[in-house]
Design a protein around this motif. Structure first.
Motif, PDB file in Angstrom:
ATOM      1  N   SER A   1       2.736   5.750   7.245  1.00  0.00           N
ATOM      2  CA  SER A   1       1.636   5.362   8.009  1.00  0.00           C
ATOM      3  C   SER A   1       1.933   4.998   9.345  1.00  0.00           C
ATOM      4  CB  SER A   1       1.109   3.998   7.274  1.00  0.00           C
ATOM      5  OG  SER A   1       0.185   3.248   8.132  1.00  0.00           O
TER       6      SER A   1
ATOM      7  N   GLU B   1      -6.436   1.189   7.790  1.00  0.00           N
ATOM      8  CA  GLU B   1      -5.267   1.857   7.174  1.00  0.00           C
ATOM      9  C   GLU B   1      -5.595   3.172   7.655  1.00  0.00           C
ATOM     10  OE1 GLU B   1      -2.754   1.307   5.466  1.00  0.00           O
ATOM     11  OE2 GLU B   1      -3.156  -0.515   4.119  1.00  0.00           O
TER      12      GLU B   1
ATOM     13  N   CYS C   1      -2.757   7.141   7.407  1.00  0.00           N
ATOM     14  CA  CYS C   1      -1.410   7.870   6.736  1.00  0.00           C
ATOM     15  C   CYS C   1      -1.180   9.269   7.591  1.00  0.00           C
ATOM     16  CB  CYS C   1      -1.322   7.829   5.390  1.00  0.00           C
ATOM     17  SG  CYS C   1      -2.480   8.989   4.461  1.00  0.00           S
TER      18      CYS C   1
ATOM     19  N   TYR D   1      -4.792   6.655  -2.423  1.00  0.00           N
ATOM     20  CA  TYR D   1      -4.260   5.555  -1.756  1.00  0.00           C
ATOM     21  C   TYR D   1      -4.215   4.214  -2.713  1.00  0.00           C
ATOM     22  CZ  TYR D   1      -5.042   1.333   1.240  1.00  0.00           C
ATOM     23  OH  TYR D   1      -4.483   0.328   1.821  1.00  0.00           O
TER      24      TYR D   1
ATOM     25  N   THR E   1      -5.925   2.547  -7.341  1.00  0.00           N
ATOM     26  CA  THR E   1      -5.607   3.788  -6.659  1.00  0.00           C
ATOM     27  C   THR E   1      -7.056   4.410  -6.378  1.00  0.00           C
ATOM     28  OG1 THR E   1      -3.577   4.188  -7.651  1.00  0.00           O
ATOM     29  CG2 THR E   1      -4.619   6.199  -6.839  1.00  0.00           C
TER      30      THR E   1
ATOM     31  N   CYS F   1       0.306   5.695   0.233  1.00  0.00           N
ATOM     32  CA  CYS F   1      -0.446   6.781   0.474  1.00  0.00           C
ATOM     33  C   CYS F   1       0.191   8.335   0.088  1.00  0.00           C
ATOM     34  CB  CYS F   1      -0.977   6.776   1.776  1.00  0.00           C
ATOM     35  SG  CYS F   1      -1.960   8.306   2.396  1.00  0.00           S
TER      36      CYS F   1
ATOM     37  N   ARG G   1       1.038  -1.276  -0.062  1.00  0.00           N
ATOM     38  CA  ARG G   1      -0.055   0.097   0.079  1.00  0.00           C
ATOM     39  C   ARG G   1       0.889   1.218  -0.118  1.00  0.00           C
ATOM     40  NH1 ARG G   1      -0.482  -3.827   4.246  1.00  0.00           N
ATOM     41  NH2 ARG G   1      -1.555  -2.753   5.919  1.00  0.00           N
TER      42      ARG G   1
ATOM     43  N   ILE H   1      -6.271  13.199  -1.163  1.00  0.00           N
ATOM     44  CA  ILE H   1      -5.447  11.768  -0.795  1.00  0.00           C
ATOM     45  C   ILE H   1      -5.584  10.650  -1.861  1.00  0.00           C
ATOM     46  CG2 ILE H   1      -7.987  10.893   0.141  1.00  0.00           C
ATOM     47  CD1 ILE H   1      -6.115   9.235   1.806  1.00  0.00           C
TER      48      ILE H   1
END
Length: 196
Positions: A137, A160, A162, A173, A190, A126, A124, A171
Motif C-alpha cells: 500500500s 485505502e 494498493c 481487500y 473480505t 490487499c 488490512r 481485487i
C-alpha cells in the motif's frame, strides 16, 4: 533363637521399617510438592498451545459493492474506486520503484445500533491481479486512520489504496478489527470483485 539373635532381628526389622517409611514419605512428598514456576523460556508460546481458545470467527467474503453488517449495528462498505500513478513510488512487496500505478478507495463504517461499538485496531491486506498476488500500500490518502469506536448513529471512514497495474482488475481487500490484546472483535471481512 538366642537373646542376641532376637535383638538383632528386632533391630533389623525396625531399621527396615524406618528406611521404608522414609523412602515412601520422601517419594510422596516429591510427588505432591508444588512445582517451581516455569521461567519465561520454559512457558509455552500462545501459538504452541493446542487447546488455546478459538475465536469461532469464520472469514466472510462479500462483493466490492456490498455493505456488510457485523450483526451488532456496525456496517462496512467500500466506495469511490479510482486509479492513479504515484511518481517516484516504491513497492516493498514487489521491489518495483518509479512511477507506479495504484488503486484507491474509501472504507466507510457506520454504527446503526443502539450502543457504542468498538473498532479497535484495524489490520488490512490487499491482493490484485489474475492470479491474485499480494500488493503493498502506498498510503497516499488524506485520512488513513480508522476510528477507534463509533457511537450510535455515528459513521466514519478512511482512505485505502494498493499498488495495481492497469491490467489488474481483480481485487481482494480484507479488513480485521482487533482489541488492544489483538483478539478479534468481529469476523474478518473480505471484499472481492472486479474494478475497471
Amino acid at each position: 533363637m538366642t537373646r542376641t539373635g532376637w535383638i538383632a532381628a528386632v533391630v533389623s526389622t525396625v531399621i527396615a521399617l524406618i528406611v521404608g517409611f522414609g523412602t515412601g514419605w520422601w517419594a510422596q512428598r516429591a510427588a505432591t510438592a508444588s512445582p517451581e514456576p516455569a521461567t519465561a523460556a520454559q512457558r509455552p508460546h500462545p501459538d504452541d498451545v493446542e487447546d488455546r481458545p478459538e475465536t469461532g470467527f469464520e472469514a466472510v467474503v462479500v462483493s466490492l459493492d456490498e455493505t456488510h453488517d457485523f450483526g451488532d449495528g456496525l456496517t462496512i462498505h467500500l466506495s469511490g474506486f479510482e486509479r492513479g500513478v504515484e511518481q517516484s513510488g516504491i513497492d516493498p512487496v514487489s521491489g518495483q520503484e518509479g512511477d507506479l500505478p495504484y488503486l484507491s478507495w474509501t472504507v466507510e463504517v457506520a454504527n446503526e445500533g443502539d450502543e457504542t461499538v468498538p473498532t479497535g485496531l484495524v489490520t488490512r491486506s490487499c491482493s490484485v491481479g489474475d492470479p491474485l498476488r499480494e500488493s503493498g500500500s502506498p498510503v497516499l490518502g488524506d485520512s488513513v486512520n480508522p476510528p477507534d469506536s463509533l457511537d450510535p448513529g455515528q459513521s466514519g471512514s478512511w482512505d485505502e489504496d494498493c499498488w495495481a497495474d492497469e491490467g489488474d482488475t481483480q481485487i481482494r481487500y480484507t479488513v480485521e478489527f482487533h482489541d488492544q490484546d489483538f483478539v478479534p472483535l468481529y469476523p474478518p471481512v473480505t471484499f472481492a470483485g472486479t474494478v475497471d
